[in-house]
Design an enzyme around this catalytic site. Structure first.
Site, short mmCIF file in Angstrom:
data_model
loop_
_atom_site.label_atom_id
_atom_site.label_comp_id
_atom_site.label_asym_id
_atom_site.label_seq_id
_atom_site.Cartn_x
_atom_site.Cartn_y
_atom_site.Cartn_z
N GLU A 247 26.45 66.18 13.94
CA GLU A 247 25.05 66.32 14.34
C GLU A 247 24.83 67.75 14.84
O GLU A 247 24.03 68.48 14.29
CB GLU A 247 24.69 65.30 15.41
N ARG A 325 21.33 58.22 27.65
CA ARG A 325 21.50 56.95 26.94
C ARG A 325 22.54 56.06 27.63
O ARG A 325 22.46 54.84 27.55
CB ARG A 325 21.84 57.18 25.46
N ARG A 357 28.51 58.16 17.59
CA ARG A 357 27.98 56.80 17.34
C ARG A 357 27.86 55.98 18.63
O ARG A 357 28.87 55.60 19.23
CB ARG A 357 28.94 56.12 16.37
N THR A 460 15.52 59.17 22.24
CA THR A 460 14.85 59.25 23.54
C THR A 460 14.19 60.61 23.74
O THR A 460 13.39 60.80 24.64
CB THR A 460 15.83 58.95 24.68
N GLU A 731 24.57 52.25 14.85
CA GLU A 731 25.39 52.38 16.06
C GLU A 731 25.72 51.08 16.78
O GLU A 731 26.84 50.92 17.28
CB GLU A 731 24.66 53.31 17.06
#
Lengths: 784, 499
Positions: A247, A325, A357, A460, A731
């Site tokens: 990512e 998260r 993940r 988010t 995920e």
């Protein structure tokens, strides 16, 4: 209710969406014909890059780098350092702090200082080892405790509060406190990091990158080189695995390759050696968690107070979102009447921790499940009963629960889903059988656990919840679809093709899937947060519907009638009793000068998030699931074996049950590795000691139980208007593996009823034996 | 003496001759960079992930046998005389191999990067006569990592393709061409010494011991390799330049296994797989232990001689062989000597091997009826992991009384080592009650001072070693192994023992 993993071969599915079609590249995968970047032909004169770094020092001031021997090595064409960066020496995905090349300071073991460009990979790698460094070494901060001592936070502390947790705990009839260390995880994508940069017209560069985020590669390459975004195109056909590790972590290599291409004017490839990859790129965050909880006598939670210490490494990278998260999932499936969920994001002199993940969620959930287990063990209740007593109310309950961050949980299917799994896994009878086994087994102990998951779906960081797609229909009726999502094995391409085929009512094989490129769809979000098919599927559907609506007008004109009376089915457009093949429709549109190309754009509705107030609805919906795992442990050596796993996982209405099943099984096994065999070991000097598969052990086929029963839960559909009412599945299944850790805990706990074993994660044989010894020989004065 | 200045291997029925290659060239780089056969992937370049798996076809007693190997650490020169089958070779005329079809049907690939290696590993199982059950499939996959699927669909695909009765398993291209391939391979067999390069940089594969002696006399610093499953990593990982490489694999006689009066004689270049096949018959624990050494790929290339000669403190076969009272034969400078295996390991990284000397064979005395044998390996992962602790013991029994004890441990010291104190405490002890052997467990704590590393802490190593000795004694005293172990059970109860 459920769909079992046996799929009859489907020759011509009635409908594209919902069919268990194989991965779009399956036949090429098995034939070795699917090309990854390292497999592509190399233009004549292609150069190769290897990064150079200082193996002796973890942290210190860089006084001098002698690169003479590097430059003199046969085959070396150029050596790049920070001085060669034309514009900005930073490849951070967020607030900065990730230099492409270290300048005056070495911040962690493995930080890149320079790069060698040579005529062969072997020459570049050999030369990269020849640098002589002069460094003033400093004592590194390796652990979160080192960072606390030093007082170094990479981002400000942040917390959620619901009610007065302290007062609720103080007033509770039962109070418990404990702590837990949670290890990180190396992605171990089978295809390591790679980028291949090709100079094009003028200042343009085409960058082929194995990345989950082509847009970020494009933008960061432009930023570092001082070029416009439009000068750079980033393309990715497929990755050999990503799991979050591509990512933000693919960027540096793409940037270095592009810089080398810019400087030499030649095509340049950079493929990291596996050990370099494991040393230089970020991993899942490890944590220390300390908690207090107050409950009633049955285990109903009244208040929770938890502190998470996250080891973020040397830069911010994506740590804000990741650790947020963790907080968003510190409740997992449980309705806390009062809670304080606090986090520190600690800066350590280790490689920056990054997306993996689950993105912080797994660590939050592991805490929640450990807390529930501790409560149950101390109260002498079955942990499943304590879990059920604390679930968020069901979707059809009169009153819904509210999370510590203010979102109403109005789609909870867990009471039904868990009841179904409790029955299908024969949980109660097996608990009794295990108790009987343990009563007469001094060496081996068994344990079982049934744990739930609830995972919030949406980025988010709200602005990332957008996607674009480009659909082209050609005059022979063939179709190409392109979107911002990347294919890393998760089956996104075939799912999106199914969505497009469904719109046109044509066979999926008629829809060609093409490489993701910033040249076709700009400003995209990373393929992350499980959102790939939700976002890109919807964008592609919108684009396809746009074209179909234009087609309907043409068909109505040709056949006589109203456009809205035109139907598309079975590869034909029908109006009244007349019809045309899809290819004829396409041809007629071209003749009628009607565009058969459309872009689609989607942004997730109804989500709000006010981070400063820690309040809102950050998630469009939740995905649910549950797993029941049984293990046996050896109390003399700590060895463990998983005996049976039952999973029931909520996929909404599946776009492709075969692909979803693969995500569930694969995610579970990856989580199993995180919690059992995969141990990252840094030595006291901050050097990663487990930087190759010889020392870092991901699961093998042996570790997966023969008795592995997985089913999809499709009863609930999706309450919100997601693409075809499906649910994201990338995920969440990772966290189903928490059931294994919980089962191990229960097996150990059988040795000393009422005592909570201090089992850390991962539960290696050593960690299990340590917990066994702790409950067998409790230290005087330690909390019981 | 005939000298051949090239190597030759068979590929799709064609002989590929390579006369110009670096001594350290790997098979993988040859395939990917020279021949542009890019279906075979590089995942780790250290023989641990299996993405680079190719099948090597050889004639064994005149029969064509396919074994999987890691191309990333296999030296190109060592495939001389073999057939090399890569993923590109499996589909014929655009029709996928039955195994590939099963993989597609079962959704057994996701990202696809490990897939070619997995298909090649399973191809070698498909090519092995007989039916293959789940355990065989799992074992065959022990050296292939997949990070996406969780393996279930791969195992299902393998069972679909390989568990059929042989008469129901469709003949693939390779079975159909087996006779022709055997002829072609026989045609590649010669009695020549292979020498590619010049005296400063070369790959040599002598065919006789005296030729080897000549080479070693001229170049005493040459690197000896057999399967190169360790030396391969010196090249790919440590970046070492090894200019002079001598491959032992062509030397006649070194690959022989024989029953002798002293016991089983295993030549230095006998593969771990071949050695395992013989030793496994002696005791279930030997079978289980050898199944856990490396992976199928590593055991196909790696040799028992190499596993010993490289002197690793955590080599998994030496403790078992020391417990069995094995001896080592070394040859060099025209002399042959035999020493007890335990005396070969002098200190960490130092063995009793003189310059110019090679290990020629290992002699393992047979287990007798009055012996009780146990061997255990502890690692973070069951398959293809390096042990944190290895324990092996052979007790000589007179009824319930222990008359001799040989306890050997790995991972507890700088070398594989016997536990002198615990052995002494056991001699004369009775197995009848746990009290009889308790002193040995205490004595064991005094025998070693293990180290802490990334595999385990010193404290854990000691506790686990004591646990393993306790387990062994309990088992030998009569406790069935399904009550003492979570895997590797001795009873014929299969893997459902705990279910």
């Amino acid at each position: 209710m459920t769909r079992m993993p046996e799929f009859p071969p489907v020759a011509a599915p009635r409908s594209a969406v919902g069919a268990p079609l194989p991965h779009d590249s399956a036949a090429r995968h098995v034939a070795g014909a699917a090309a990854y970047i390292d497999d592509l032909d190399e233009p004549a004169g292609t150069l190769h890059v290897a990064p150079g770094w200082c193996r002796e020092v973890t942290r210190g001031r860089l006084l001098k780098v002698d690169l003479d021997a590097v430059r003199a090595h046969p085959g070396v064409v150029a050596v790049l350092t920070a001085a060669d960066v034309p514009a900005v020496n930073d490849c951070s995905p967020s607030i900065g702090g990730d230099p492409v090349f270290a300048e005056s300071e070495i911040q962690f073991w493995g930080q890149v200082v320079f790069a060698v460009v040579a005529t062969s990979r072997a020459s570049a790698r050999a030369a990269a080892r020849l640098a002589v460094f002069e460094v003033e070494a400093e004592k590194p901060a390796i652990t979160v405790f080192d960072a606390l001592d030093r007082g170094s936070d990479v981002l400000p502390p942040y917390e959620f509060r619901k009610g007065d947790a302290g007062a609720a705990i103080a007033a509770a009839p039962c109070r418990f406190a404990d702590g837990l260390a949670i290890g990180g995880q190396e992605h171990f994508y089978l295809e390591g990091q790679i980028a291949f940069a090709h100079p094009r017209e003028g200042d343009e560069i085409l960058v082929l990158s194995s990345t989950q985020h082509p847009t970020e590669i494009q933008h960061v390459v432009a930023r570092v080189l001082g070029l416009s975004d439009a000068a750079i195109v980033c393309e990715c056909r497929r990755m050999g695995g990503g799991f979050g590790g591509k990512e933000s972590q693919a960027t540096q290599w793409a940037v270095i390759a592009a810089l080398a291409a810019r400087i030499t004017g030649r095509s340049v490839k950079l493929r990291l050696d596996r050990d370099d990859d494991m040393v230089m790129t970020g991993k899942r965050h490890d944590f220390r968690v300390d908690w207090r909880v107050g409950t009633d006598e049955t285990g109903r939670i009244l208040g929770v107070d938890v502190d998470f210490l996250a080891r973020c490494g040397a830069s911010a990278d994506l740590s804000q979102g990741v650790v947020d998260r963790t907080m968003f999932h510190a409740d997992n499936a449980y309705d806390y009447p009062a809670a304080r969920i606090a986090t520190r994001r600690l800066l350590t002199d280790t490689v920056s921790a990054t997306a993996f993940r689950g993105f912080g969620g797994p660590q939050g959930m592991l805490f929640a499940e450990r807390m529930i287990d501790a409560v149950a063990l101390r109260l002498g209740r079955d942990p499943l009963d304590v879990r059920k007593a604390n679930f968020y109310p069901s979707v059809d309950a009169a009153n819904h629960g509210v999370t510590p961050y203010g979102q109403v949980v109005d789609d909870c299917v867990l009471p039904d889903l868990v009841a179904a799994l409790e029955q299908s896994s024969d949980y109660r009878a097996r608990v009794a059988a295990i108790d009987a086994f343990n009563a007469s087994s001094p060496i081996l102990r068994r344990g079982i656990a049934l744990t739930p998951i609830k995972f919030g779906i949406s980025f988010t960081l709200t602005h990332l919840n957008q996607a674009g797609a480009l659909v082209n229909v050609y005059s022979d009726g063939s179709v190409t679809v392109n979107h911002g999502g990347t294919e890393m094995g998760q089956g996104l391409y075939v799912k999106v093709a199914q969505v497009v085929a469904e719109v046109f009512a044509i066979p999926v094989a008629q829809v060609r899937i093409t490489a993701t490129t910033t040249g076709k769809v700009p400003n995209t979000a990373p393929t992350a947060a499980s959102s790939g098919s939700d976002l890109n599927g919807m964008a592609a559907q919108i684009a396809a519907e746009e074209i179909r609506d234009r087609m309907a007008v043409v068909v109505a004109h040709l056949l006589g009638g109203e456009p809205r009376a035109v139907t598309f089915a079975g590869g034909r457009a029908r109006l009244g009793d007349r019809d045309l093949s899809f290819a004829d429709v396409a041809r007629q549109c071209t003749l009628a000068r009607v565009s058969l190309s459309a872009t689609g754009f989607y942004s997730t509705p109804d989500i709000t998030w006010d981070r400063a107030e820690a309040h809102g609805r950050p998630f469009y919906y939740y995905a649910y699931g549950a797993a029941c795992s049984e293990v046996v442990i050896d109390t003399l050596t700590g060895e463990m074996r998983v005996l049976r796993v039952d999973i029931l996982h909520d996929v909404g209405r599946s776009l492709n049950p075969a692909i979803d099943l693969g995500q569930i099984e694969g995610g579970f096994v990856q989580g199993l590795g995180w919690l059992t065999t995969e141990e990252l070991v840094w030595d006291s000097r901050g050097r990663l000691r487990t930087h190759a598969p010889s020392t870092y052990k991901i699961p093998t086929a042996f570790d997966v139980p023969a008795d592995f029963r997985v089913a999809l839960w499709e009863d609930g559909g999706n309450r919100v208007a997601s693409v075809h009412r499906s649910k994201a599945v990338g995920e969440p299944p990772v966290m189903l593996a928490i059931s294994v850790h919980s089962a191990i805990l229960r097996a150990i706990a059988s040795l000393a009823p009422g005592v909570v074993p201090p089992l850390e994660a991962p539960a290696t044989p050593e960690a299990i034996l340590a917990a066994v010894r702790a409950v067998k020989h409790p230290v005087e004065g330690a909390p019981a | 003496m005939t000298v051949r200045r090239s190597i030759r291997y068979l590929s799709k029925g064609r002989v590929i001759e390579v006369a110009d290659f670096a001594p350290t060239a790997t098979l993988l780089d040859h395939l990917r960079l020279e021949r542009r056969l890019v279906g075979t992937k590089e995942g780790c370049a250290e023989g641990d992930c299996g993405a680079c798996t190719v099948a090597l076809g050889r004639l064994v007693d005149g029969r064509l046998v396919y074994e999987p190997i890691n191309a990333c650490i296999r030296l190109l020169g060592t495939v001389d005389g073999c057939e090399v089958v890569t993923i590109e070779d499996l589909a014929e005329g655009g029709v996928l191999h039955p195994l590939q079809q099963a993989m597609v049907r079962r959704h057994a690939s996701q990202c696809g990067f490990c897939t070619p290696g997995i298909v090649m590993s399973l191809f070698t199982l498909y090519a092995t006569p007989g039916r293959h059950d789940r355990d065989a499939v799992i074992d065959r996959l022990s050296g292939n990592l997949c990070r996406c699927t969780g393996y279930r669909p791969i195992v299902d695909a393998a069972l679909e393709a390989c568990d059929a009765r042989p008469d129901q398993r469709p003949d693939d291209l390779f079975a159909a061409h087996a006779a022709a391939t055997a002829v072609a391979l026989a045609g590649l067999t010669d009695a020549a010494a292979v020498f590619v390069g010049d005296e400063t940089r070369f790959f040599a594969a002598p065919h006789r011991l005296d030729t080897l002696a000549d080479i070693l006399e001229a170049c005493p610093d040459a690197t000896l390799v057999a399967g190169a499953t360790d030396v391969g990593l010196w090249i790919t990982k440590a970046g070492r330049d090894l200019p002079r490489i001598v491959h032992l694999g062509r030397i006649a006689g070194l690959d022989r296994i024989e029953e002798t009066a002293e016991g089983l004689s295993i030549g230095a270049t006998v593969s771990l797989a071949a050695a395992a096949e013989r030793l496994a018959a002696w005791d279930p624990d030997l079978a289980h232990l050898f199944r856990r050494i490396g992976s199928v790929q590593v055991r196909a290339s790696g040799t028992l001689g190499g596993n010993i000669a490289n002197g690793s403190p955590i080599g998994d076969s030496p403790p078992a062989l020391i417990a069995l009272d094995a001896s080592l034969e070394l040859w060099g400078g025209g002399t042959l000597r035999q020493i007890p295996l335990e005396r070969f390991f002098l200190a960490y990284g130092r063995q009793d091997r003189r310059p110019g000397e090679i290990v020629t064979r290992v002699v393992v005395p047979r287990l007798e009826a009055h012996h009780a044998f146990r061997a255990y390996k502890i690692a973070k992962r069951h398959d293809q992991d390096i042990s944190s602790v290895m324990a092996a013991l052979r007790l000589t029994l007179d009824g319930d009384r222990i008359t001799e004890a040989r306890l050997a441990f790995g991972g507890m010291a700088g070398t594989p080592m016997r536990a002198a104190g615990a052995e002494a405490a056991l001699v004369g002890a009775s197995l009848r009650s746990a009290g009889g052997w308790r002193p040995a467990l205490d004595a064991l704590r005094g025998d070693f001072t293990p180290l802490t590393d990334m595999r385990a802490s010193a404290d854990y190593r000691m506790e686990a070693a004591v646990g393993l000795l306790g387990r062994a004694l309990a088992e030998i005293a009569g406790t069935p192994s399904h009550k003492t172990r979570v895997f590797g059970l001795r009873e014929e109860v299969g893997h459902d023992a705990h279910a």
